[in-house]
Scaffold this active site. Sequence first.
Site, PDB file in Angstrom:
ATOM      1  N   LYS A  25      42.757  37.387  46.744  1.00  0.00           N
ATOM      2  CA  LYS A  25      43.389  37.669  45.404  1.00  0.00           C
ATOM      3  C   LYS A  25      43.513  39.133  45.038  1.00  0.00           C
ATOM      4  O   LYS A  25      44.465  39.591  44.781  1.00  0.00           O
ATOM      5  CB  LYS A  25      42.032  37.066  44.587  1.00  0.00           C
ATOM      6  CG  LYS A  25      41.944  35.557  44.982  1.00  0.00           C
ATOM      7  CD  LYS A  25      40.792  35.056  44.143  1.00  0.00           C
ATOM      8  CE  LYS A  25      40.419  33.749  44.615  1.00  0.00           C
ATOM      9  NZ  LYS A  25      41.606  32.871  44.604  1.00  0.00           N
ATOM     10  N   TRP A  36      33.472  26.986  40.814  1.00  0.00           N
ATOM     11  CA  TRP A  36      33.192  27.870  42.041  1.00  0.00           C
ATOM     12  C   TRP A  36      31.557  27.988  42.190  1.00  0.00           C
ATOM     13  O   TRP A  36      31.209  27.784  43.323  1.00  0.00           O
ATOM     14  CB  TRP A  36      33.841  29.092  42.121  1.00  0.00           C
ATOM     15  CG  TRP A  36      35.457  28.796  42.344  1.00  0.00           C
ATOM     16  CD1 TRP A  36      36.567  28.963  41.552  1.00  0.00           C
ATOM     17  CD2 TRP A  36      36.140  28.144  43.427  1.00  0.00           C
ATOM     18  NE1 TRP A  36      37.828  28.679  42.166  1.00  0.00           N
ATOM     19  CE2 TRP A  36      37.305  28.046  43.207  1.00  0.00           C
ATOM     20  CE3 TRP A  36      35.496  27.518  44.638  1.00  0.00           C
ATOM     21  CZ2 TRP A  36      38.186  27.382  44.123  1.00  0.00           C
ATOM     22  CZ3 TRP A  36      36.374  26.951  45.705  1.00  0.00           C
ATOM     23  CH2 TRP A  36      37.791  26.912  45.446  1.00  0.00           C
ATOM     24  N   ASP A  82      29.242  36.275  44.156  1.00  0.00           N
ATOM     25  CA  ASP A  82      30.611  35.846  44.515  1.00  0.00           C
ATOM     26  C   ASP A  82      31.788  36.396  43.645  1.00  0.00           C
ATOM     27  O   ASP A  82      31.897  36.168  42.416  1.00  0.00           O
ATOM     28  CB  ASP A  82      30.495  34.300  44.404  1.00  0.00           C
ATOM     29  CG  ASP A  82      32.374  33.656  44.714  1.00  0.00           C
ATOM     30  OD1 ASP A  82      32.932  34.683  45.146  1.00  0.00           O
ATOM     31  OD2 ASP A  82      32.478  32.561  44.472  1.00  0.00           O
TER      32      ASP A  82
HETATM   33  N1  PMP Z   1      34.952  31.464  44.771  1.00  0.00           N
HETATM   34  C1  PMP Z   1      35.709  32.090  43.995  1.00  0.00           C
HETATM   35  C2  PMP Z   1      35.371  32.607  42.685  1.00  0.00           C
HETATM   36  C3  PMP Z   1      37.297  31.658  44.161  1.00  0.00           C
HETATM   37  O1  PMP Z   1      37.978  31.947  43.225  1.00  0.00           O
HETATM   38  C4  PMP Z   1      37.450  30.843  45.089  1.00  0.00           C
HETATM   39  C5  PMP Z   1      38.935  30.784  45.581  1.00  0.00           C
HETATM   40  N2  PMP Z   1      39.763  30.362  44.498  1.00  0.00           N
HETATM   41  C6  PMP Z   1      36.481  30.593  46.193  1.00  0.00           C
HETATM   42  C7  PMP Z   1      35.091  30.879  45.930  1.00  0.00           C
HETATM   43  C8  PMP Z   1      36.649  29.797  47.429  1.00  0.00           C
HETATM   44  O2  PMP Z   1      37.430  30.794  48.302  1.00  0.00           O
HETATM   45  P1  PMP Z   1      37.989  30.233  49.470  1.00  0.00           P
HETATM   46  O3  PMP Z   1      39.261  29.539  49.259  1.00  0.00           O
HETATM   47  O4  PMP Z   1      38.464  31.889  50.311  1.00  0.00           O
HETATM   48  O5  PMP Z   1      36.811  29.693  50.573  1.00  0.00           O
END
Ligand code: PMP
Length: 362
Positions: free
Chosen positions: A198, A104, A174
């Site tokens: 989450k 991520w 994040d």
């Molecule tokens: N950052 C992290 C740490 C994540 O776990 C996720 C989704 N699993 C995201 C960003 C992306 O999130 P989204 O699907 O809401 O764009």
Amino acid sequence: MNTMRTYNFSAGPAVLPVPVLEEVQRDLVSLPGIGMSVLEVSHRSKIFKEVLHHATDNMRALADIPENYKILFLQGGASLQFLMVPMNLLLVNKTADYIHTGAWAQKAIKEAKRVGKIHIAATTADDNFSRIPDMSELILTPEAAYVHITSNNTIEGTQWQSLPEISEVPLISDASSDIFSRPIDVTRHGLIYAGAQKNLGPAGVTVVIIREDLLARSLDSIPSMLNYKVHASSQSLYNTPPTFGIYVIGLTIKWLQSLGGLKVIASINKRKAEKLYAEIDRTDFYYGLATKSDRSLMNITFRLPNETLEQQFDKEATVAGLHGLKGHRSLGGIRASIYNAFPEAGIDTLVDFMQEFERKNG
Ligand code: PMP
């Protein structure tokens, strides 16, 4: 209709607190005394503004968010924040530091590179992102526009145990997969963002907590929907916000408060994760992917002796009522996501299942 709940280890969208789901269900057709569903009311109505204010005020109280931070409810997921953060905060002629701790973080870096100059202040790629870098490994840019971290690495199963020391440069985090799972020192951040799906509510809302002085960086030339200043000055009502998601977040915050707040949920989360890690460490049949000192309390990643056994584990676990244990497709193995709302009884059931599985296949 069978409405019995299984144990849901999904990484996201993920398990929500049952009392929250029950309240949603109870009030879905008509909010008490309102005669309309929360799904039906105007986002400009007094009713919805109350929902929004409650969610904001309770979140502020829960996480000790000072008055000089704005709480925004946006759309586009955490993935849009990968772009909005640099668009708004990466000033021309400045560099943004990114700490690269996994898949991520990689995506955040990719988007930021479209916008401006990025420096990778540290990476643990050589160790397959099995750990968080040590403070001594960070090579920070003096006077960087900001430093970006991923506070919990959902795929790899690592988590920052404490925030990096980075002097006056704004820290951007994040926190998609660990927001409000433990106390958070908001004052040490410039901005915190998290997709809701989450630890907070349904998919479709992204929470952004931004220090007010940083709003001055958002140039008027930034398109309105991507501009923090626009969203902040209209209290997340520049356009139609994700009203239902904000409502559910408000209920989840209330649920966290009813448990006793972030210190209490943190100790519950620690106890839950420790049970599972103890089982992984008990035997050589299972082995954890993350370095012990950097282990996540939210996403627990481990492997079995071979992929065939891993597939069999996931399949048999599903039959036993333990869902969503398959590791991320990029990494394989097993991942148990055990966010705030995941019940402790589900951990006990998984531990029993693991012992039985090893007995039969070890
Ligand atoms: N950052 C992290 C740490 C994540 O776990 C996720 C989704 N699993 C995201 C960003 C992306 O999130 P989204 O699907 O809401 O764009």
